[in-house]
Scaffold this motif. Structure first.
Motif, short mmCIF file in Angstrom:
data_model
loop_
_atom_site.label_atom_id
_atom_site.label_comp_id
_atom_site.label_asym_id
_atom_site.label_seq_id
_atom_site.Cartn_x
_atom_site.Cartn_y
_atom_site.Cartn_z
N GLY A 157 -1.52 16.38 -18.92
CA GLY A 157 -2.83 16.04 -19.65
C GLY A 157 -3.44 17.27 -20.33
O GLY A 157 -4.52 17.49 -20.40
N PHE A 190 -9.54 16.94 -22.08
CA PHE A 190 -10.58 17.98 -22.04
C PHE A 190 -10.49 18.89 -20.83
O PHE A 190 -10.45 20.12 -21.43
N ASP A 198 1.53 15.84 -22.69
CA ASP A 198 0.44 14.76 -23.00
C ASP A 198 1.20 13.71 -23.72
O ASP A 198 2.00 13.95 -24.59
N ASN A 199 0.71 12.36 -23.55
CA ASN A 199 1.33 11.33 -24.34
C ASN A 199 0.29 11.05 -25.49
O ASN A 199 0.79 10.19 -26.60
N ASN A 233 -2.41 9.72 -26.06
CA ASN A 233 -2.63 8.23 -26.12
C ASN A 233 -4.18 7.87 -26.80
O ASN A 233 -4.80 8.82 -26.87
N TYR A 250 -9.42 7.67 -26.43
CA TYR A 250 -10.33 8.06 -27.34
C TYR A 250 -9.69 8.85 -28.48
O TYR A 250 -8.51 9.03 -28.72
N ARG A 299 4.94 13.39 -23.91
CA ARG A 299 5.83 12.26 -23.29
C ARG A 299 4.89 11.48 -22.37
O ARG A 299 3.86 12.08 -22.12
N ASP A 300 5.52 10.64 -22.02
CA ASP A 300 4.52 9.68 -20.84
C ASP A 300 4.98 9.90 -19.57
O ASP A 300 6.05 9.76 -19.26
N SER A 329 -0.69 4.63 -15.47
CA SER A 329 -0.72 6.04 -15.48
C SER A 329 -1.02 6.63 -14.15
O SER A 329 -0.45 7.61 -13.75
N TYR A 367 -10.80 2.46 -10.84
CA TYR A 367 -10.40 3.64 -11.29
C TYR A 367 -10.50 4.56 -9.84
O TYR A 367 -9.49 5.04 -9.87
N LYS A 426 -7.48 6.60 -7.75
CA LYS A 426 -7.40 8.04 -7.35
C LYS A 426 -7.23 8.22 -5.90
O LYS A 426 -6.84 9.04 -5.25
N VAL A 457 -17.56 16.49 -15.13
CA VAL A 457 -17.25 17.78 -15.74
C VAL A 457 -17.86 17.58 -17.43
O VAL A 457 -17.29 16.49 -18.01
N MET A 499 -18.14 10.16 -22.59
CA MET A 499 -18.78 10.48 -21.57
C MET A 499 -20.13 10.63 -22.26
O MET A 499 -20.60 10.75 -23.36
N1 LIG Z 1 -14.10 14.84 -16.90
C1 LIG Z 1 -14.43 14.28 -15.75
O1 LIG Z 1 -15.76 14.59 -15.42
C2 LIG Z 1 -13.78 13.86 -14.74
C3 LIG Z 1 -14.12 13.47 -13.60
C4 LIG Z 1 -13.75 13.18 -12.38
C5 LIG Z 1 -11.94 13.32 -12.53
N2 LIG Z 1 -11.53 13.47 -13.69
C6 LIG Z 1 -10.17 13.48 -13.80
O2 LIG Z 1 -9.48 14.77 -14.31
C7 LIG Z 1 -8.30 14.46 -15.25
C8 LIG Z 1 -8.66 15.10 -16.44
O3 LIG Z 1 -9.62 14.41 -17.07
P1 LIG Z 1 -10.30 14.69 -18.55
O4 LIG Z 1 -11.77 14.58 -18.69
O5 LIG Z 1 -9.60 15.73 -19.06
O6 LIG Z 1 -9.58 13.42 -19.24
P2 LIG Z 1 -8.92 13.34 -20.66
O7 LIG Z 1 -8.82 11.79 -20.96
O8 LIG Z 1 -9.68 13.98 -21.91
O9 LIG Z 1 -7.56 13.86 -20.22
C9 LIG Z 1 -6.53 13.17 -19.61
C10 LIG Z 1 -5.20 13.39 -20.71
O10 LIG Z 1 -4.02 12.72 -20.30
C11 LIG Z 1 -3.34 12.32 -21.06
N3 LIG Z 1 -2.58 11.02 -20.64
C12 LIG Z 1 -3.13 9.94 -19.98
N4 LIG Z 1 -2.28 9.13 -19.57
C13 LIG Z 1 -0.82 9.92 -19.63
C14 LIG Z 1 0.33 9.24 -19.33
N5 LIG Z 1 0.71 8.18 -19.04
N6 LIG Z 1 1.38 10.33 -19.77
C15 LIG Z 1 0.97 11.47 -20.40
N7 LIG Z 1 -0.22 11.90 -20.65
C16 LIG Z 1 -1.13 10.85 -20.30
C17 LIG Z 1 -4.24 11.56 -22.21
O11 LIG Z 1 -3.78 11.64 -23.59
C18 LIG Z 1 -5.52 12.89 -22.26
O12 LIG Z 1 -5.22 13.75 -22.92
C19 LIG Z 1 -8.21 12.97 -15.23
O13 LIG Z 1 -7.24 12.74 -14.05
C20 LIG Z 1 -9.53 12.54 -14.73
O14 LIG Z 1 -9.37 11.13 -14.10
C21 LIG Z 1 -12.32 14.11 -14.71
#
Ligand SMILES: NC(=O)c1ccc[n+]([C@@H]2O[C@H](COP(=O)([O-])OP(=O)(O)OC[C@H]3O[C@@H](n4cnc5c(N)ncnc54)[C@H](O)[C@@H]3O)[C@@H](O)[C@H]2O)c1
Length: 321
Positions: free
Chosen positions: A6, A10, A31-32, A34, A37, A60-61, A102, A152, A156, A182, A191
């Motif tokens: 990932g 973010f 990262d895939n 996707n 967004y 890759r996925d 995922s 969701y 988790k 975050v 968000m």
């Molecule tokens: N941002 C927050 O406030 C927050 C809060 C609680 C938990 N989280 C968790 O933290 C982690 C990161 O969150 P984030 O805010 O950076 O989200 P994000 O969506 O920006 O990042 C996740 C990344 O994973 C990649 N991804 C998703 N499915 C995939 C797959 N099957 N194979 C390969 N890549 C894949 C997406 O393309 C994305 O770039 C996540 O697990 C999320 O659930 C985030």
């Protein structure tokens, strides 16, 4: 080799960037990309990471076990930060299958392969959402997590159970990171901070569920990254452990919006809506455990963090959107 899944997301982007600051570190990011967004935002984050010669990216996925196995066997990572997941609460109401793919299948692949190649430490993203609608605040890591109010959170929570069993069975060092809302530069378009900023700039209404009566423990991205890195070095009292990563201050959403308005020098137009299915009214974390064990000290309040986001937003979008 450090493996970060990932990395175009973010949190993954900021974590990778910070780790690469130390020239001794080599990072493999996956990262895939996707389209949950704006893919351009992911690609732009990636462009910054690709400037580092110690960074290698693989698109890759994680649901593809065979291809992921090749990566683990070839690179033999020592530390794995698993952040790739289908995030977002609202999306899980309409597209639960994305979370099964995922967050359950993908997560299992990472967990199992971490065991197969005997990584030293697997750290993975969990969430404050797994606490559901608790009323006892601040929420400690010992609180009940068996009553998720969205799918969701259910996925988790399952990750934490799966990880616990693997840690016990195979003596694997695993750390679950329960992030609380975050935010910061390069943040997620789905968000609140992103959506509110964009709509206020474009004279559009902002939607406030639960008539705006939500409270959140907003965590600035740099504090979040610091917390993750401190935990990556945690002493192994127990092989498996769980930590809240938060600011430790719960703030009303209305106050959050006031800071955005002040920063933009513009009033918002509000549309008040009822509480949505799956919405959590209040999050408020106890950060005592992470403070005591790794000396975590969050530094950035929303008064400082929101302006930092808005400065980035204006610069990135040229103030157009
Ligand atoms: N941002 C927050 O406030 C927050 C809060 C609680 C938990 N989280 C968790 O933290 C982690 C990161 O969150 P984030 O805010 O950076 O989200 P994000 O969506 O920006 O990042 C996740 C990344 O994973 C990649 N991804 C998703 N499915 C995939 C797959 N099957 N194979 C390969 N890549 C894949 C997406 O393309 C994305 O770039 C996540 O697990 C999320 O659930 C985030």
């Amino acid at each position: 080799m450090i493996f970060i899944t990932g990395c175009a997301g973010f949190i993954g982007f900021h974590l990778t960037k910070k780790i690469l600051k130390n020239k001794k570190n080599k990072v493999l990011g996956l990262d895939n990309l996707n389209n949950y967004y704006d893919v351009k935002l992911k690609k732009d984050r990636l462009k910054i990471l690709l400037k580092h010669k110690n960074f290698k990216f693989i698109r890759r996925d994680i649901t593809n076990y065979k291809k992921l196995e090749n990566i683990f066997k070839y690179y033999k990572p020592k530390t794995v930060y698993h952040l790739a997941a289908q995030a977002g609460v609202r999306h899980s109401l309409k597209n639960p299958e994305d979370y099964v793919k995922s967050n359950l299948i993908g997560f299992f692949n990472i967990l199992h392969l971490s065991k197969e190649v005997r990584v030293n430490h697997l750290l993975f993203a969990s969430t404050s959402s797994i606490y559901g609608d608790q009323t006892k605040m601040p929420i400690t890591e010992n609180s009940v997590i068996t009553k998720p109010i969205q799918f969701y959170a259910a996925t988790k929570g399952s990750n934490e159970l799966m990880a616990y069993s693997y840690s016990k069975l195979y003596s694997l060092k695993i750390t679950a990171l329960r992030f609380f809302t975050v935010y910061g530069p390069w943040g997620r378009p789905d968000m609140a901070l992103f959506k509110f900023t964009k709509n206020i700039i474009n004279n559009k209404k902002i939607e406030l569920y639960n008539f705006g009566n939500h409270f959140r423990d907003f965590t600035y991205i740099d504090d979040c990254i610091n917390g993750i890195l401190l935990l990556s070095k945690r002493k192994s009292v127990s092989k498996y452990d769980i930590f809240n990563i938060a600011n430790g201050n719960s703030r009303p959403l209305e106050h959050f919006i006031k800071i955005i308005e002040t920063c933009l020098n513009k009033k918002s137009k509000k549309k008040y809506l009822v509480l949505q299915k799956g919405d959590i009214k209040k999050t408020s974390a106890s950060i005592r455990k992470i403070k005591e064990q790794v000396n975590f000290k969050p530094k950035v309040s929303i008064n400082i963090g929101i302006p930092k986001f808005i400065n980035w937003f204006k610069e990135y979008y040229g103030f157009q959107r």
